[in-house]
Design a protein around this motif. Structure first.
Motif, PDB file in Angstrom:
ATOM      1  N   ASP A  74       0.829  -1.199   0.000  1.00 31.01           N
ATOM      2  CA  ASP A  74       0.000   0.000   0.000  1.00 31.01           C
ATOM      3  C   ASP A  74       0.870   1.257   0.000  1.00 31.01           C
ATOM      4  N   GLU A  75       1.016   1.904   1.142  1.00 31.54           N
ATOM      5  CA  GLU A  75       1.637   3.217   1.180  1.00 31.54           C
ATOM      6  C   GLU A  75       3.161   3.205   1.294  1.00 31.54           C
ATOM      7  N   CYS A  76       3.764   2.147   1.836  1.00 34.27           N
ATOM      8  CA  CYS A  76       5.197   2.198   2.145  1.00 34.27           C
ATOM      9  C   CYS A  76       6.096   2.540   0.953  1.00 34.27           C
ATOM     10  N   PRO A  77       5.907   1.907  -0.218  1.00 29.89           N
ATOM     11  CA  PRO A  77       6.762   2.292  -1.340  1.00 29.89           C
ATOM     12  C   PRO A  77       6.600   3.760  -1.707  1.00 29.89           C
ATOM     13  N   LEU A  78       5.369   4.260  -1.651  1.00 24.75           N
ATOM     14  CA  LEU A  78       5.122   5.660  -1.958  1.00 24.75           C
ATOM     15  C   LEU A  78       5.764   6.557  -0.906  1.00 24.75           C
ATOM     16  N   GLU A  79       5.650   6.182   0.374  1.00 21.16           N
ATOM     17  CA  GLU A  79       6.294   6.948   1.448  1.00 21.16           C
ATOM     18  C   GLU A  79       7.795   7.060   1.198  1.00 21.16           C
ATOM     19  N   CYS A 224       1.256   9.567  -8.086  1.00 24.13           N
ATOM     20  CA  CYS A 224       2.127   8.863  -9.032  1.00 24.13           C
ATOM     21  C   CYS A 224       3.528   9.455  -9.170  1.00 24.13           C
ATOM     22  N   SER A 225       3.653  10.770  -8.963  1.00 21.56           N
ATOM     23  CA  SER A 225       4.893  11.460  -9.339  1.00 21.56           C
ATOM     24  C   SER A 225       6.099  11.088  -8.491  1.00 21.56           C
ATOM     25  N   VAL A 236      11.847   5.505 -10.179  1.00 22.06           N
ATOM     26  CA  VAL A 236      11.649   4.253  -9.446  1.00 22.06           C
ATOM     27  C   VAL A 236      10.848   3.290 -10.300  1.00 22.06           C
ATOM     28  N   GLY A 237       9.905   3.838 -11.046  1.00 25.26           N
ATOM     29  CA  GLY A 237       9.111   3.075 -12.001  1.00 25.26           C
ATOM     30  C   GLY A 237       9.270   3.646 -13.399  1.00 25.26           C
ATOM     31  N   PRO A 238       8.543   3.105 -14.370  1.00 25.55           N
ATOM     32  CA  PRO A 238       8.726   3.523 -15.765  1.00 25.55           C
ATOM     33  C   PRO A 238       8.190   4.921 -16.053  1.00 25.55           C
ATOM     34  N   ASP A 239       8.778   5.539 -17.067  1.00 25.12           N
ATOM     35  CA  ASP A 239       8.255   6.795 -17.615  1.00 25.12           C
ATOM     36  C   ASP A 239       6.869   6.494 -18.194  1.00 25.12           C
ATOM     37  N   LEU A 240       5.883   7.316 -17.839  1.00 27.57           N
ATOM     38  CA  LEU A 240       4.513   7.047 -18.273  1.00 27.57           C
ATOM     39  C   LEU A 240       4.135   7.744 -19.575  1.00 27.57           C
ATOM     40  N   ALA A 241       5.069   8.429 -20.197  1.00 24.48           N
ATOM     41  CA  ALA A 241       4.777   9.042 -21.494  1.00 24.48           C
ATOM     42  C   ALA A 241       4.402   7.951 -22.493  1.00 24.48           C
TER      43      ALA A 241
END
Length: 316
Positions: A74-79, A224-225, A236-241
């Motif tokens: 849930d939140e931990c990676p985003l934190e 997301c940013s 950390v993750g892929p470019d969403l373009a």
């Protein structure tokens, strides 16, 4: 009686604001929260060093502390991703003028080696310790720091995305959301410490008051940013373009809704993304169907604008 004052205050303060300052109560003016309040239990860093909570981590220091566990969906990676951005904004002050600590609430699984690998996945810099220890000690520390709210109906696993910012010498503590705007958090920390800062930034809560809260731009910025860019390369993750042209929309909808479930089911794209991006889990952001639709429309719109701009350039 006094030993529960700090945690009781922390767990009952108003959470709707961007930050809540907790000052020493007048009755405790001669004995602020310090050695008599914080348990001096041993903890272990991601490098295997044993440290004491009060003597080594808190005494005489300014700190920013949150609770995480490495298998969190849930939140931990985003934190962690957000706080990496905060760390970079604060620069070399981290480790000198303020210290970051992430305390694992899953000490049985989160060994020093596991925590070190987790920190490396996110590009954590110096001045930030990831801590584990005995389960009973961790529970006490998290409670004393006000990082757990087991009676909260929104709480799913014993902790909330809370960032406690404290100045042990002055006895002042401030509670913030650990997933707020990184520039806002960096400014809040600077103001709390009395540093001179650049132009203040707004909390995402404040932005939501001026933007329609269901706009794609707001959802991308707030959710997301921390891990993704649009047209600025992988993070950390892929470019969403262009993601709405690369992936089927129904797949994107399902992935945004249940990324953890799709990975558990061995969805080939989800598995490939996990492997490519160091097995950092895509958090389940609990987006509604409406939020997902608005976010994808926002990304589609940016893709259309980009293609139109490229077409104009090629026609010149």
């Amino acid at each position: 009686m006094r030993e529960n004052v700090f945690s009781n205050i922390v767990t009952t303060v108003l959470l709707s604001g961007a930050g809540v300052l907790l000052s020493i109560l007048p009755a405790f003016a001669g004995s602020p929260w310090g050695a008599n309040y914080f348990p001096n239990v041993p903890l272990i860093t991601q490098d295997g060093a044993t440290v004491r909570l009060y003597d080594d981590l808190l005494k005489g220091k300014a700190v920013a502390i949150n609770a995480i566990y490495t298998s969190c969906k849930d939140e931990c990676p985003l934190e962690t991703a957000r706080l990496v951005q905060v760390q970079r904004l604060l620069g070399d002050r981290v480790g000198k003028e303020i210290f970051f600590y992430s305390i694992s609430i899953d000490p049985k699984r989160n060994t020093p080696e596991v925590l070190k690998a987790y920190a490396q996945k996110f590009g954590v810099g110096p001045g930030w310790l990831f801590l584990t220890g005995r389960e009973e000690d961790i529970k006490l520390v998290v409670k004393k720091l006000g990082l757990s709210r087991s009676n909260d109906p929104a709480n799913r696993d014993g902790h909330m995305p809370i960032l406690m910012i404290g100045n042990e010498p002055t006895g002042q503590w401030m509670r913030n959301s650990a997933v707020d705007n990184p520039r806002f958090l960096a400014t809040k920390i600077g103001n709390f410490m009395g540093w001179k800062n650049s132009q203040p930034e707004r909390s995402y809560a404040g932005v939501a008051e001026s933007w329609a809260p269901d706009t794609g731009a707001y959802i991308f910025a707030s959710r997301c940013s921390a891990c993704h860019t649009i047209g600025k390369g992988d993070s950390v993750g892929p470019d969403l373009a262009g993601v709405t042209t690369r992936r089927d929309r129904s797949w994107l909808v399902r992935y945004l809704r249940h990324p953890d479930q799709m990975l558990a089911e061995k969805d080939p794209i989800a598995v490939a993304l996990s492997a490519k991006y160091k097995n950092v889990p895509m958090p389940n952001l609990r987006l509604s169907e409406g939020e997902i639709a608005v976010l994808l429309s926002y990304l589609e719109g940016l893709g259309s604008a980009s293609h139109e701009h490229q077409g104009q350039n090629s026609a010149r």
